[in-house]
Design a protein around this motif. Structure first.
Motif, PDB file in Angstrom:
ATOM      1  N   ILE A   1       6.317  37.227  29.236  1.00  9.46           N
ATOM      2  CA  ILE A   1       5.116  37.502  28.444  1.00  9.46           C
ATOM      3  C   ILE A   1       5.322  37.097  26.985  1.00  9.46           C
ATOM      4  CG2 ILE A   1       3.673  39.378  27.542  1.00  9.46           C
ATOM      5  CD1 ILE A   1       4.069  40.750  30.297  1.00  9.46           C
ATOM      6  N   ILE A   2       6.490  37.416  26.430  1.00  7.56           N
ATOM      7  CA  ILE A   2       6.793  37.038  25.039  1.00  7.56           C
ATOM      8  C   ILE A   2       6.821  35.515  24.906  1.00  7.56           C
ATOM      9  CG2 ILE A   2       8.607  37.058  23.281  1.00  7.56           C
ATOM     10  CD1 ILE A   2       9.239  39.950  24.277  1.00  7.56           C
ATOM     11  N   THR A   3       7.427  34.848  25.882  1.00  4.13           N
ATOM     12  CA  THR A   3       7.486  33.383  25.860  1.00  4.13           C
ATOM     13  C   THR A   3       6.088  32.781  25.885  1.00  4.13           C
ATOM     14  OG1 THR A   3       9.588  33.456  27.031  1.00  4.13           O
ATOM     15  CG2 THR A   3       8.429  31.368  27.045  1.00  4.13           C
ATOM     16  N   GLU A   4       5.218  33.317  26.755  1.00  5.13           N
ATOM     17  CA  GLU A   4       3.845  32.804  26.826  1.00  5.13           C
ATOM     18  C   GLU A   4       3.086  33.077  25.534  1.00  5.13           C
ATOM     19  OE1 GLU A   4       2.470  34.702  30.380  1.00  5.13           O
ATOM     20  OE2 GLU A   4       3.215  33.083  31.658  1.00  5.13           O
ATOM     21  N   TYR A   5       3.332  34.220  24.912  1.00  5.22           N
ATOM     22  CA  TYR A   5       2.700  34.544  23.627  1.00  5.22           C
ATOM     23  C   TYR A   5       3.143  33.552  22.546  1.00  5.22           C
ATOM     24  CZ  TYR A   5       1.431  37.073  19.401  1.00  5.22           C
ATOM     25  OH  TYR A   5       0.910  37.406  18.181  1.00  5.22           O
ATOM     26  N   LEU A   6       4.448  33.251  22.514  1.00  3.70           N
ATOM     27  CA  LEU A   6       4.954  32.285  21.528  1.00  3.70           C
ATOM     28  C   LEU A   6       4.335  30.907  21.741  1.00  3.70           C
ATOM     29  CD1 LEU A   6       8.739  33.275  21.416  1.00  3.70           C
ATOM     30  CD2 LEU A   6       7.015  33.666  19.644  1.00  3.70           C
ATOM     31  N   GLN A   7       4.151  30.518  23.001  1.00  3.95           N
ATOM     32  CA  GLN A   7       3.527  29.225  23.296  1.00  3.95           C
ATOM     33  C   GLN A   7       2.081  29.203  22.835  1.00  3.95           C
ATOM     34  OE1 GLN A   7       4.426  27.251  27.160  1.00  3.95           O
ATOM     35  NE2 GLN A   7       5.480  29.177  27.603  1.00  3.95           N
ATOM     36  N   LEU A   8       1.399  30.332  22.954  1.00  3.80           N
ATOM     37  CA  LEU A   8      -0.007  30.421  22.557  1.00  3.80           C
ATOM     38  C   LEU A   8      -0.149  30.381  21.040  1.00  3.80           C
ATOM     39  CD1 LEU A   8      -2.937  30.867  23.503  1.00  3.80           C
ATOM     40  CD2 LEU A   8      -2.511  33.319  23.326  1.00  3.80           C
ATOM     41  N   LYS A   9       0.739  31.045  20.337  1.00  2.28           N
ATOM     42  CA  LYS A   9       0.604  31.190  18.885  1.00  2.28           C
ATOM     43  C   LYS A   9       1.193  30.024  18.099  1.00  2.28           C
ATOM     44  CE  LYS A   9      -1.659  34.936  18.283  1.00  2.28           C
ATOM     45  NZ  LYS A   9      -2.951  34.895  17.644  1.00  2.28           N
ATOM     46  N   PHE A  10       2.231  29.384  18.602  1.00  2.00           N
ATOM     47  CA  PHE A  10       2.926  28.349  17.851  1.00  2.00           C
ATOM     48  C   PHE A  10       2.973  27.054  18.655  1.00  2.00           C
ATOM     49  CE2 PHE A  10       4.852  32.474  16.759  1.00  2.00           C
ATOM     50  CZ  PHE A  10       4.488  32.543  15.425  1.00  2.00           C
ATOM     51  N   ASP A  11       2.403  25.998  18.074  1.00  2.00           N
ATOM     52  CA  ASP A  11       2.369  24.704  18.755  1.00  2.00           C
ATOM     53  C   ASP A  11       3.784  24.206  19.027  1.00  2.00           C
ATOM     54  OD1 ASP A  11       0.927  22.630  19.929  1.00  2.00           O
ATOM     55  OD2 ASP A  11       1.089  21.390  18.122  1.00  2.00           O
ATOM     56  N   GLY A  12       4.667  24.390  18.065  1.00  2.00           N
ATOM     57  CA  GLY A  12       6.059  23.981  18.251  1.00  2.00           C
ATOM     58  C   GLY A  12       6.738  24.755  19.362  1.00  2.00           C
ATOM     59  N   GLY A  13       6.372  26.038  19.497  1.00  2.00           N
ATOM     60  CA  GLY A  13       6.935  26.856  20.567  1.00  2.00           C
ATOM     61  C   GLY A  13       6.552  26.335  21.936  1.00  2.00           C
ATOM     62  N   GLU A  14       5.302  25.909  22.065  1.00  2.02           N
ATOM     63  CA  GLU A  14       4.840  25.333  23.335  1.00  2.02           C
ATOM     64  C   GLU A  14       5.617  24.065  23.661  1.00  2.02           C
ATOM     65  OE1 GLU A  14       0.767  23.623  25.401  1.00  2.02           O
ATOM     66  OE2 GLU A  14       0.785  24.036  23.262  1.00  2.02           O
ATOM     67  N   THR A  15       5.830  23.233  22.653  1.00  2.00           N
ATOM     68  CA  THR A  15       6.560  21.979  22.860  1.00  2.00           C
ATOM     69  C   THR A  15       7.990  22.244  23.301  1.00  2.00           C
ATOM     70  OG1 THR A  15       5.189  20.912  21.194  1.00  2.00           O
ATOM     71  CG2 THR A  15       7.246  19.818  21.763  1.00  2.00           C
ATOM     72  N   ILE A  16       8.647  23.196  22.652  1.00  2.00           N
ATOM     73  CA  ILE A  16      10.046  23.493  22.964  1.00  2.00           C
ATOM     74  C   ILE A  16      10.182  24.154  24.328  1.00  2.00           C
ATOM     75  CG2 ILE A  16      12.012  24.938  22.297  1.00  2.00           C
ATOM     76  CD1 ILE A  16      11.128  24.449  19.360  1.00  2.00           C
ATOM     77  N   ILE A  17       9.316  25.112  24.629  1.00  2.00           N
ATOM     78  CA  ILE A  17       9.477  25.912  25.843  1.00  2.00           C
ATOM     79  C   ILE A  17       9.025  25.170  27.094  1.00  2.00           C
ATOM     80  CG2 ILE A  17       8.730  28.020  27.026  1.00  2.00           C
ATOM     81  CD1 ILE A  17       8.620  29.304  24.179  1.00  2.00           C
ATOM     82  N   SER A  18       7.811  24.648  27.097  1.00  2.00           N
ATOM     83  CA  SER A  18       7.322  24.022  28.330  1.00  2.00           C
ATOM     84  C   SER A  18       7.027  22.540  28.188  1.00  2.00           C
ATOM     85  CB  SER A  18       6.063  24.749  28.832  1.00  2.00           C
ATOM     86  OG  SER A  18       5.036  24.654  27.884  1.00  2.00           O
ATOM     87  N   GLY A  19       7.061  22.014  26.983  1.00  2.00           N
ATOM     88  CA  GLY A  19       6.824  20.595  26.786  1.00  2.00           C
ATOM     89  C   GLY A  19       5.349  20.267  26.695  1.00  2.00           C
ATOM     90  N   LYS A  20       5.063  19.052  26.308  1.00  2.00           N
ATOM     91  CA  LYS A  20       3.688  18.565  26.194  1.00  2.00           C
ATOM     92  C   LYS A  20       3.494  17.429  27.185  1.00  2.00           C
ATOM     93  CE  LYS A  20       2.096  20.408  22.151  1.00  2.00           C
ATOM     94  NZ  LYS A  20       0.786  20.691  21.699  1.00  2.00           N
ATOM     95  N   ALA A  21       2.243  17.042  27.347  1.00  2.00           N
ATOM     96  CA  ALA A  21       1.936  15.892  28.202  1.00  2.00           C
ATOM     97  C   ALA A  21       2.545  14.640  27.589  1.00  2.00           C
ATOM     98  CB  ALA A  21       0.428  15.740  28.339  1.00  2.00           C
ATOM     99  N   VAL A  22       3.095  13.787  28.443  1.00  2.00           N
ATOM    100  CA  VAL A  22       3.745  12.557  27.986  1.00  2.00           C
ATOM    101  C   VAL A  22       2.973  11.370  28.549  1.00  2.00           C
ATOM    102  CG1 VAL A  22       5.879  11.204  28.033  1.00  2.00           C
ATOM    103  CG2 VAL A  22       5.988  13.697  27.931  1.00  2.00           C
ATOM    104  N   PRO A  23       2.508  10.447  27.668  1.00  2.00           N
ATOM    105  CA  PRO A  23       1.781   9.280  28.176  1.00  2.00           C
ATOM    106  C   PRO A  23       2.696   8.352  28.974  1.00  2.00           C
ATOM    107  CG  PRO A  23       1.920   9.249  25.755  1.00  2.00           C
ATOM    108  CD  PRO A  23       2.609  10.482  26.221  1.00  2.00           C
ATOM    109  N   VAL A  24       2.235   7.973  30.174  1.00  2.00           N
ATOM    110  CA  VAL A  24       3.001   7.041  31.004  1.00  2.00           C
ATOM    111  C   VAL A  24       2.247   5.719  31.208  1.00  2.00           C
ATOM    112  CG1 VAL A  24       4.403   8.767  32.172  1.00  2.00           C
ATOM    113  CG2 VAL A  24       2.165   8.190  33.112  1.00  2.00           C
ATOM    114  N   ILE A  25       0.929   5.728  30.989  1.00  2.00           N
ATOM    115  CA  ILE A  25       0.125   4.502  31.012  1.00  2.00           C
ATOM    116  C   ILE A  25      -0.800   4.549  29.810  1.00  2.00           C
ATOM    117  CG2 ILE A  25      -1.617   3.139  32.248  1.00  2.00           C
ATOM    118  CD1 ILE A  25      -0.575   4.304  34.853  1.00  2.00           C
ATOM    119  N   GLU A  26      -0.812   3.452  29.042  1.00  2.00           N
ATOM    120  CA  GLU A  26      -1.696   3.341  27.885  1.00  2.00           C
ATOM    121  C   GLU A  26      -2.406   1.996  27.946  1.00  2.00           C
ATOM    122  OE1 GLU A  26       0.133   4.406  24.079  1.00  2.00           O
ATOM    123  OE2 GLU A  26       1.776   5.312  25.226  1.00  2.00           O
ATOM    124  N   ASN A  27      -3.729   2.040  27.933  1.00  2.00           N
ATOM    125  CA  ASN A  27      -4.551   0.828  27.994  1.00  2.00           C
ATOM    126  C   ASN A  27      -4.184  -0.064  29.174  1.00  2.00           C
ATOM    127  OD1 ASN A  27      -5.946   1.553  25.603  1.00  2.00           O
ATOM    128  ND2 ASN A  27      -4.228   0.785  24.397  1.00  2.00           N
TER     129      ASN A  27
END
Length: 197
Positions: A70-96
């Motif tokens: 629950i604390i981890t999910e709260y940190l992901q919700l409140k801090f963009d950097g926390g989301e990136t560190i904990i679960s990662g962001k979408a990564v582009p694999v095809i562009e144009n």
């Protein structure tokens, strides 16, 4: 419950999360049999220090793990950097319509596996795809090029209006900044409030 057990539980959560993060972006349904066996084995190994401590201790440890989640999910919700560190962001694999080979190598995703996912989505050619991202959940998100997208109800209504009146209705084309894939490519999102990113 002694303090040492609390630190062991938190350590199990942190180390387990790091190990699963390192293992890659695959959901259980996308794992091969050996990967699933290894993940189960890691889970079993991580919990061994607290096994055999009694029923109430097991419940306490489970509660502490849930609170950590629950604390981890709260940190992901409140801090963009926390989301990136904990679960990662979408990564582009095809562009144009072109493969982003650098990101595919980072993700350890072979082109054959990417093509298999595209085929499962009914896409027959990579160059039909405008953008594709590998989401933090392991799922593939994509947007087809304009000429390859299926007709929407709005498109059909505009066509009917054109046939009936002999003139096209003002089409509400989507602006580039409304495209959710642009956020992943450019690393910013102008329309989403900062506290929700």
């Amino acid at each position: 419950m002694d303090l040492n057990l609390i630190w062991q539980t938190i350590l199990i959560f942190v180390i387990g999360s790091i190990l699963l993060r390192i293992s890659g972006r695959r959901s259980i349904s996308q794992m091969t049999i050996p990967q699933t066996v290894i993940m189960i084995g890691i889970g079993t190994l991580l919990i061994q220090p607290v096994t055999g401590k009694g029923l109430w201790t097991t419940f306490g440890v489970a509660l502490l793990l849930i609170l950590s989640l629950i604390i981890t999910e709260y940190l992901q919700l409140k801090f963009d950097g926390g989301e990136t560190i904990i679960s990662g962001k979408a990564v582009p694999v095809i562009e144009n319509g072109s493969l982003n080979e650098k990101n595919l190598q980072k993700l350890r995703l072979p082109v054959d596996k990417l093509e298999a996912r595209l085929r499962q989505s009914g896409i027959s050619a990579i160059n039909d795809v405008e953008f594709a991202t590998l989401e933090s959940s392991g799922q593939l998100g994509y947007m087809l090029k304009q000429q390859k997208q299926p007709a929407t109800k709005e498109d059909i209504q505009n066509l009917i209006q054109l046939i009936q009146n002999g003139q096209a209705v003002n089409q509400s084309s989507q602006s580039p900044q409304d495209n959710i894939f642009i956020e992943t490519i450019t690393k910013n999102s102008p329309n989403v409030p900062k506290h929700l990113q």
